[in-house]
Scaffold this motif. Structure first.
Motif, mmCIF file in Angstrom:
data_model
loop_
_atom_site.group_PDB
_atom_site.id
_atom_site.type_symbol
_atom_site.label_atom_id
_atom_site.label_comp_id
_atom_site.label_asym_id
_atom_site.label_seq_id
_atom_site.Cartn_x
_atom_site.Cartn_y
_atom_site.Cartn_z
ATOM 1 N N LEU A 271 4.869 63.791 32.410
ATOM 2 C CA LEU A 271 5.519 62.869 33.340
ATOM 3 C C LEU A 271 6.797 63.509 33.856
ATOM 4 O O LEU A 271 7.514 64.165 33.106
ATOM 5 C CB LEU A 271 5.874 61.554 32.635
ATOM 6 C CG LEU A 271 4.718 60.711 32.099
ATOM 7 C CD1 LEU A 271 5.255 59.470 31.390
ATOM 8 C CD2 LEU A 271 3.775 60.320 33.209
ATOM 9 N N PRO A 272 7.104 63.335 35.125
ATOM 10 C CA PRO A 272 8.378 63.854 35.640
ATOM 11 C C PRO A 272 9.549 63.273 34.835
ATOM 12 O O PRO A 272 9.529 62.101 34.451
ATOM 13 C CB PRO A 272 8.403 63.355 37.088
ATOM 14 C CG PRO A 272 6.969 63.114 37.434
ATOM 15 C CD PRO A 272 6.311 62.676 36.171
ATOM 16 N N ALA A 273 10.551 64.084 34.585
ATOM 17 C CA ALA A 273 11.709 63.644 33.797
ATOM 18 C C ALA A 273 12.427 62.476 34.453
ATOM 19 O O ALA A 273 13.058 61.665 33.779
ATOM 20 C CB ALA A 273 12.669 64.813 33.587
ATOM 21 N N THR A 274 12.324 62.365 35.773
ATOM 22 C CA THR A 274 13.018 61.301 36.504
ATOM 23 C C THR A 274 12.242 59.981 36.504
ATOM 24 O O THR A 274 12.729 58.987 37.035
ATOM 25 C CB THR A 274 13.259 61.726 37.964
ATOM 26 O OG1 THR A 274 11.999 62.069 38.563
ATOM 27 C CG2 THR A 274 14.207 62.909 38.039
ATOM 28 N N LEU A 275 11.054 59.986 35.910
ATOM 29 C CA LEU A 275 10.231 58.780 35.875
ATOM 30 C C LEU A 275 10.653 57.893 34.703
ATOM 31 O O LEU A 275 10.662 58.326 33.556
ATOM 32 C CB LEU A 275 8.759 59.169 35.735
ATOM 33 C CG LEU A 275 7.727 58.213 36.275
ATOM 34 C CD1 LEU A 275 7.896 58.013 37.770
ATOM 35 C CD2 LEU A 275 6.335 58.732 35.985
ATOM 36 N N VAL A 276 11.020 56.664 35.018
ATOM 37 C CA VAL A 276 11.412 55.688 33.996
ATOM 38 C C VAL A 276 10.331 54.615 33.957
ATOM 39 O O VAL A 276 9.978 54.040 34.991
ATOM 40 C CB VAL A 276 12.783 55.056 34.328
ATOM 41 C CG1 VAL A 276 13.136 53.965 33.323
ATOM 42 C CG2 VAL A 276 13.865 56.124 34.372
ATOM 43 N N ILE A 277 9.815 54.369 32.771
ATOM 44 C CA ILE A 277 8.757 53.378 32.601
ATOM 45 C C ILE A 277 9.291 52.268 31.709
ATOM 46 O O ILE A 277 9.694 52.516 30.578
ATOM 47 C CB ILE A 277 7.494 54.020 31.998
ATOM 48 C CG1 ILE A 277 7.020 55.144 32.916
ATOM 49 C CG2 ILE A 277 6.411 52.968 31.778
ATOM 50 C CD1 ILE A 277 5.900 55.980 32.357
ATOM 51 N N ASP A 278 9.304 51.062 32.255
ATOM 52 C CA ASP A 278 9.753 49.885 31.514
ATOM 53 C C ASP A 278 8.527 49.042 31.189
ATOM 54 O O ASP A 278 8.079 48.231 32.009
ATOM 55 C CB ASP A 278 10.747 49.067 32.345
ATOM 56 C CG ASP A 278 11.986 49.867 32.724
ATOM 57 O OD1 ASP A 278 12.531 50.536 31.825
ATOM 58 O OD2 ASP A 278 12.393 49.824 33.889
ATOM 59 N N PRO A 279 7.954 49.251 29.985
ATOM 60 C CA PRO A 279 6.737 48.516 29.629
ATOM 61 C C PRO A 279 7.047 47.080 29.192
ATOM 62 O O PRO A 279 8.150 46.774 28.746
ATOM 63 C CB PRO A 279 6.172 49.320 28.467
ATOM 64 C CG PRO A 279 7.352 50.001 27.863
ATOM 65 C CD PRO A 279 8.350 50.202 28.971
#
Length: 168
Positions: free
Chosen positions: A113-121
């Motif tokens: 995953l790109p380092a700039t991708l933030v995933i809020d599950p």
């Protein structure tokens, strides 16, 4: 087109990135043309043309955005993404593992995953969803994923950022 609902809905989003990419390539072409033109005489135009340095900065920014769009399109075209999301949607234990460490979980599927991708599950009962944000200033976006797939965004990134080459 794949029959995995996660991959299908992701492909719809990638079409927006492909459209943005086409616009960015057009802007880059215009900037390159402007850089190769012979500068007009100072008295020939009421408004001075943009400086070469400004055009080069704009072109560098556009080229960064092009590269990042190409990367995200390549990532989204990887069928392992859809397979991973289908597995998460079908198995709450996997969903919890993914929620605890999304980047590490994706790495176990062979995905970076790109380092700039933030995933809020979000896991509520048996329902799993996530807000996915890219914090990269060259290609910001936010999308929502549910067990049914990705939800369509309100508008594409290019329409939010404007057309730099037209303003130059």
């Amino acid at each position: 087109m794949p029959d995995n609902p996660h991959q299908v809905t992701l492909q719809r989003l990638l079409i927006l990135h492909q459209e943005d990419l086409a616009d960015l390539r057009t802007q880059a072409l215009r900037l390159r043309e402007m850089l190769h033109r012979r500068p007009p005489r100072p008295d020939a135009s009421p408004k001075p043309p943009p400086s070469r340095a400004a055009l080069q900065r704009d072109l560098a920014g556009i080229e960064r955005a092009i590269s990042k769009h190409e990367q995200i399109i390549g990532f989204g075209d990887d069928e392992r993404v859809g397979e991973m999301l289908q597995a998460i949607a079908n198995d709450l234990d996997l969903a919890r593992q993914a929620a605890d460490a999304p980047h590490a979980f994706a790495a176990r599927w062979g995905l970076e995953l790109p380092a700039t991708l933030v995933i809020d599950p979000l896991i509520v009962g048996s329902e799993v969803s996530a807000r996915v944000r890219n914090l990269d200033p060259d290609m910001p976006f936010e999308i929502t994923w549910t067990q049914d797939g990705f939800q369509a965004p309100a508008e594409s990134a290019a329409s939010r950022s404007g057309d730099i080459a037209e303003h130059a």
